[in-house]
Motif scaffolding. Structure first.
Motif, mmCIF file in Angstrom:
data_model
loop_
_atom_site.group_PDB
_atom_site.id
_atom_site.type_symbol
_atom_site.label_atom_id
_atom_site.label_comp_id
_atom_site.label_asym_id
_atom_site.label_seq_id
_atom_site.Cartn_x
_atom_site.Cartn_y
_atom_site.Cartn_z
ATOM 1 N N GLY A 147 -42.465 8.516 42.883
ATOM 2 C CA GLY A 147 -42.850 7.608 43.151
ATOM 3 C C GLY A 147 -43.833 6.558 42.709
ATOM 4 O O GLY A 147 -43.580 4.896 43.855
ATOM 5 N N ALA A 148 -44.019 6.448 41.770
ATOM 6 C CA ALA A 148 -44.167 5.731 40.601
ATOM 7 C C ALA A 148 -43.369 4.181 40.917
ATOM 8 O O ALA A 148 -42.301 4.203 40.836
ATOM 9 N N GLU A 191 -49.270 5.181 49.958
ATOM 10 C CA GLU A 191 -48.944 5.704 50.865
ATOM 11 C C GLU A 191 -49.909 5.022 52.087
ATOM 12 O O GLU A 191 -49.443 4.387 53.747
ATOM 13 N N ALA A 192 -51.379 5.255 51.750
ATOM 14 C CA ALA A 192 -52.543 4.899 53.029
ATOM 15 C C ALA A 192 -52.513 3.835 52.998
ATOM 16 O O ALA A 192 -53.620 3.424 53.444
ATOM 17 N N GLY A 193 -51.889 3.020 52.269
ATOM 18 C CA GLY A 193 -52.263 1.360 52.188
ATOM 19 C C GLY A 193 -53.407 1.130 51.633
ATOM 20 O O GLY A 193 -54.396 -0.085 51.260
ATOM 21 N N LYS A 194 -53.976 2.072 50.749
ATOM 22 C CA LYS A 194 -55.327 1.728 49.901
ATOM 23 C C LYS A 194 -54.825 1.107 48.622
ATOM 24 O O LYS A 194 -55.488 1.070 47.846
ATOM 25 N N ALA A 195 -53.815 0.985 47.686
ATOM 26 C CA ALA A 195 -53.070 0.612 46.745
ATOM 27 C C ALA A 195 -51.697 0.250 47.172
ATOM 28 O O ALA A 195 -50.796 0.790 47.825
ATOM 29 N N ASP A 196 -51.905 -1.241 45.762
ATOM 30 C CA ASP A 196 -50.479 -1.604 46.546
ATOM 31 C C ASP A 196 -49.006 -1.507 45.308
ATOM 32 O O ASP A 196 -48.287 -1.594 45.442
ATOM 33 N N GLU A 197 -49.470 -0.748 44.040
ATOM 34 C CA GLU A 197 -48.459 -0.848 43.153
ATOM 35 C C GLU A 197 -49.251 0.179 42.062
ATOM 36 O O GLU A 197 -50.460 0.898 41.833
ATOM 37 N N VAL A 198 -48.208 1.450 41.581
ATOM 38 C CA VAL A 198 -49.075 2.489 40.555
ATOM 39 C C VAL A 198 -48.229 2.176 39.536
ATOM 40 O O VAL A 198 -46.454 2.415 39.749
ATOM 41 N N VAL A 199 -49.221 2.524 38.313
ATOM 42 C CA VAL A 199 -47.617 2.515 37.643
ATOM 43 C C VAL A 199 -48.693 3.296 36.594
ATOM 44 O O VAL A 199 -49.633 4.033 36.174
ATOM 45 N N ALA A 200 -47.888 3.774 36.237
ATOM 46 C CA ALA A 200 -47.391 5.522 35.011
ATOM 47 C C ALA A 200 -48.170 4.855 33.522
ATOM 48 O O ALA A 200 -46.521 4.392 33.288
ATOM 49 N N VAL A 201 -47.954 5.441 32.970
ATOM 50 C CA VAL A 201 -48.464 4.960 31.099
ATOM 51 C C VAL A 201 -47.977 6.523 30.542
ATOM 52 O O VAL A 201 -48.977 7.421 30.897
ATOM 53 N N GLU A 254 -55.016 -5.213 30.786
ATOM 54 C CA GLU A 254 -54.281 -5.977 30.331
ATOM 55 C C GLU A 254 -53.982 -6.386 32.172
ATOM 56 O O GLU A 254 -53.520 -7.156 32.805
ATOM 57 N N GLU A 255 -53.847 -5.100 32.695
ATOM 58 C CA GLU A 255 -53.251 -4.690 34.343
ATOM 59 C C GLU A 255 -54.475 -4.838 35.348
ATOM 60 O O GLU A 255 -54.297 -4.775 36.550
ATOM 61 N N GLN A 256 -55.197 -4.538 34.715
ATOM 62 C CA GLN A 256 -56.535 -4.589 35.251
ATOM 63 C C GLN A 256 -56.636 -3.642 37.140
ATOM 64 O O GLN A 256 -56.703 -4.569 38.300
ATOM 65 N N PRO A 257 -56.309 -2.679 36.457
ATOM 66 C CA PRO A 257 -56.337 -1.604 37.748
ATOM 67 C C PRO A 257 -57.830 -1.577 38.614
ATOM 68 O O PRO A 257 -58.439 -1.796 37.704
ATOM 69 N N GLY A 258 -57.955 -1.195 40.452
ATOM 70 C CA GLY A 258 -58.348 -0.486 41.074
ATOM 71 C C GLY A 258 -59.307 0.682 40.377
ATOM 72 O O GLY A 258 -60.168 0.835 40.868
ATOM 73 N N ILE A 259 -58.650 1.779 39.899
ATOM 74 C CA ILE A 259 -59.023 2.862 39.918
ATOM 75 C C ILE A 259 -57.522 3.681 38.737
ATOM 76 O O ILE A 259 -56.178 3.279 38.599
ATOM 77 N N MET A 273 -55.094 -3.277 45.791
ATOM 78 C CA MET A 273 -55.585 -2.023 44.629
ATOM 79 C C MET A 273 -54.120 -1.797 43.616
ATOM 80 O O MET A 273 -53.317 -0.777 43.962
ATOM 81 N N LYS A 274 -54.297 -1.803 42.289
ATOM 82 C CA LYS A 274 -53.636 -1.370 41.909
ATOM 83 C C LYS A 274 -53.706 0.160 41.001
ATOM 84 O O LYS A 274 -54.787 0.268 40.118
ATOM 85 N N VAL A 275 -53.538 1.320 40.346
ATOM 86 C CA VAL A 275 -53.722 2.167 40.246
ATOM 87 C C VAL A 275 -53.143 2.071 38.882
ATOM 88 O O VAL A 275 -51.156 2.279 38.914
#
Ligand code: FAD
Ligand code: FAD
Lengths: 252, 309
Positions: free
Chosen positions: A79-80, A51-61, A111-116, A1-3
């Motif tokens: 850490g993003a 870090e908890a393995g619930k997301a794989d990528e953090v994108v800041a905008v 475009e990015e389809q984040p999960g949250i 999941m992407k954040v």
């Protein structure tokens, strides 16, 4: 999941703002600017999800003036993984309204389809407290605002919200927009090596026009004034004198 | 011009003070229709009908509206919006959750925390933690506005509006309620109390916060706290006064062991009389205090409580 984490560049919370003499706004030239404190908490929470393995990528905008890339570098240093800068204004005094910000964010979400999406509950400059809720409406997603606890679990998330009466816990369907309150976590400081590393992380530059969003404000700023100052008070020398003064003033 | 006002309804009960203050502001814009929504809202509707300045009450009862979840409440308001030029509410956490969502559904801006009405399109609101007051003029066809209740007086209770029952909108079923943690209290409510006694980090522990509460009870006051006191676990979150907590403007505000950071002042500096008790004579809270006492709170507060007898 992407954040996805929207971060806003605002006047530092320690700076005492000054209203410009001509009433056109607040003086933002040469004052210290920082990441909105609520957004630091959102970035921290996003990193913790990864870090908890619930997301794989953090994108800041960030959306605003070119200088907002400093704010994005801060998010990257925390850490993003990567950042998107949407240039929508030239003058540091131009602020983009939450509705326009939400429309740009919607285009980025498509475009990015984040999960949250983790946003701040309010920006400390204009205190609108609106962007997350507006984005959620535009996407037709669930919203969990003013979060002081967040537990993401598969296709739902449990959110504890700080409300007037105390705390409310709700369960929202994913994908969701969460707006974070100050007690959700304590954001980490970026270490020097991470600040160096952040300079090499990808930062895409876009414009509002790339997303076809009209950022013309709906609200015209007619004027900005200083609030009325309070008349100077006095110091009392003892509890007895305080009680006497309060009685004189009819306050007790 | 017609105004739809989202009344503050919690578990079927009308929050009269917040709603009546918002009615005072809303009445400046036009004819006010109050919407009471909830799993049970009929009693709230009856109470809202008595607020002077309300000409009509809409009662929407549906299980989906039970806990003021944003999505079904916003959908309901958006479905009613066609008939109104203004959609307003008191600036409570519930309204701040719902109104921006309504505004985005209608493709208009939201105008949050309005402290003054200039005309139907023009509003004053504090920005930068109250360090500046901005006047904004909306070019939207509909205005979605929340009112900062501390700056408006409550409307009277001699009204007799008609009450109409309406249905809910389709529930988007995006979120569900799990639980509320609400501490029951016999004290007056923080945002409507005439007197507020607040404690800060200087109070030092949850146990010593009893000093603040005892003084508050002596004065018939509500209890408030700084963010530092809440963060440290001395006081619950709903006691927080300030930029990110509640905004209060009582007749008397007593700040004990609070330094007076701008974020705290944002929530209390419109109080009529401010008393500060702090052992540091340089503390910024003294700059806004009408009566400042430089003293150790552990001596001064019990003495004050006793002498107010
Ligand atoms: C001096 C001054 C001048 C102004 N001039 C103009 C003007 O020329 N034009 C105009 O349109 N409006 C102007 N405004 C008004 C202003 O645009 C809105 O009132 C303001 O945007 C309110 O939203 P907020 O930033 O408080 O957002 P909130 O809804 O409180 O922000 C909540 C969260 O949304 C996210 N977010 C918000 N904005 C951004 C962003 N830009 N990038 C990334 N994430 C974001 C963050 O996660 C943030 O924590 C001005 C205001 C002032 C004080
Ligand atoms: C984005 C953001 C939002 C914020 N929102 C809020 C908000 O809504 N509300 C809020 O309150 N803060 C808010 N803050 C925090 C604010 O900046 C301050 O940190 C906070 O208000 C400090 O609380 P305090 O005065 O209790 O603590 P301190 O600043 O630590 O002050 C404690 C005071 O107690 C005095 N003291 C200590 N011992 C004694 C004694 N024995 N007798 C007498 N006096 C004593 C000290 O002299 C000192 O002045 C926010 C901050 C940020 C960044």
């Amino acid at each position: 999941m992407k954040v996805l984490v929207p971060v806003k560049r605002v006047i530092d919370y320690n700076v005492k703002v000054r209203v410009k003499a001509d009433g056109s706004g607040v003086d933002l030239a040469n004052v210290k600017m920082s990441m909105n404190p609520f957004d630091e908490i959102a970035v921290e929470q996003a990193i913790r999800l990864r870090e908890a393995g619930k997301a794989d990528e953090v994108v800041a905008v960030s959306i605003g003036v070119k200088q907002s890339q400093e704010t994005l570098r801060t998010a990257l240093a925390m850490g993003a993984d990567r950042a998107i800068l949407v240039i929508a204004a030239d003058d540091v005094h131009t602020d983009i309204e939450p509705l326009a910000v939400a429309k740009i964010l919607k285009a980025i979400v498509d475009e990015e389809q984040p999960g949250i999406v983790l946003a701040g509950k309010q920006a400390i400059d204009n205190d609108m407290n609106a962007t997350g809720q507006m984005l959620s409406a535009l996407l037709g997603w669930s919203q969990g605002t003013f979060a002081s606890e967040l537990d993401v679990d598969g296709d739902s998330a449990t959110v504890t919200r700080e409300v007037d009466g105390g705390l409310q816990t709700i369960k929202v369907k994913m994908p969701a927009i969460i707006t974070v309150d100050l007690r959700l976590n304590e954001p980490r400081y970026a270490s020097l090596p991470n600040i160096m590393k952040a300079k090499k992380k990808p930062l895409d530059e876009k414009t509002a026009a790339d997303y076809g969003v009209d950022v013309t404000p709906r609200l015209e700023i007619v004027g900005t004034t200083e609030p009325e100052a309070r008349a100077a008070g006095i110091k009392v020398g003892s509890v007895d004198e305080l009680v006497e003064k309060l009685k004189e003033a009819g306050a007790v | 011009m017609a105004v739809l006002l989202l009344a503050e309804v919690t578990d079927g009960e009308l929050a009269l003070d917040a709603t009546a203050k918002a009615v005072t502001a809303a009445a400046k814009l036009g004819d006010v229709t109050a919407l009471c929504a909830g799993a049970n809202a009929a009693a709230a509707g009856e109470a809202a009908a008595k607020i002077e300045g309300v000409s009509k009450v809409l009662v929407a009862e549906d299980a989906s509206l039970g806990h003021r979840l944003a999505e079904p409440t916003a959908a309901l308001i958006a479905s009613l919006a066609g008939d109104y030029e203004h959609i307003v509410a008191p600036a409570t956490t519930d309204a701040k959750n719902v109104l921006p969502r309504v505004a985005a559904l209608l493709d208009v801006m939201v105008i949050s925390d309005v402290s003054g009405v200039v005309d139907g399109n023009t509003f004053e609101r504090p920005i930068y933690a109250g360090n500046a007051i901005q006047t904004v003029k909306s070019s939207d066809s509909k205005k979605v506005v929340s009112f900062r209740t501390s700056t408006f007086d409550a409307a009277g209770e001699d009204g007799s509006a008609s009450v109409e029952t309406i249905g809910a909108a389709a529930d988007p079923a995006l979120s569900e309620w799990v639980e509320d943690k609400v501490a029951a209290s016999d004290r007056p409510e923080l945002t409507s109390a005439g007197v507020v006694v607040s404690g800060g980090r200087g109070v030092g522990s949850e146990e010593s916060f009893a000093l603040i509460e005892t003084l508050a009870d002596k004065l018939g006051a509500a209890v408030g706290a700084s963010r530092a006191a809440v963060d440290s676990g001395y006081a619950p979150n709903d006691w927080q006064v300030g930029q990110t907590g509640k905004v209060v403007a009582p007749d008397l505000y007593v700040a004990v062991g609070i330094s007076g950071a701008i974020q705290h002042l944002a929530g209390m500096k419109d109080s009529k009389i401010i008393v500060a008790i702090n052992k540091d004579e340089e503390a910024p809270i003294f700059q806004v205090a009408d009566f400042g006492l430089v003293a150790d709170l552990f001596d001064a507060v019990p003495e004050l409580t006793e002498k107010l007898g």
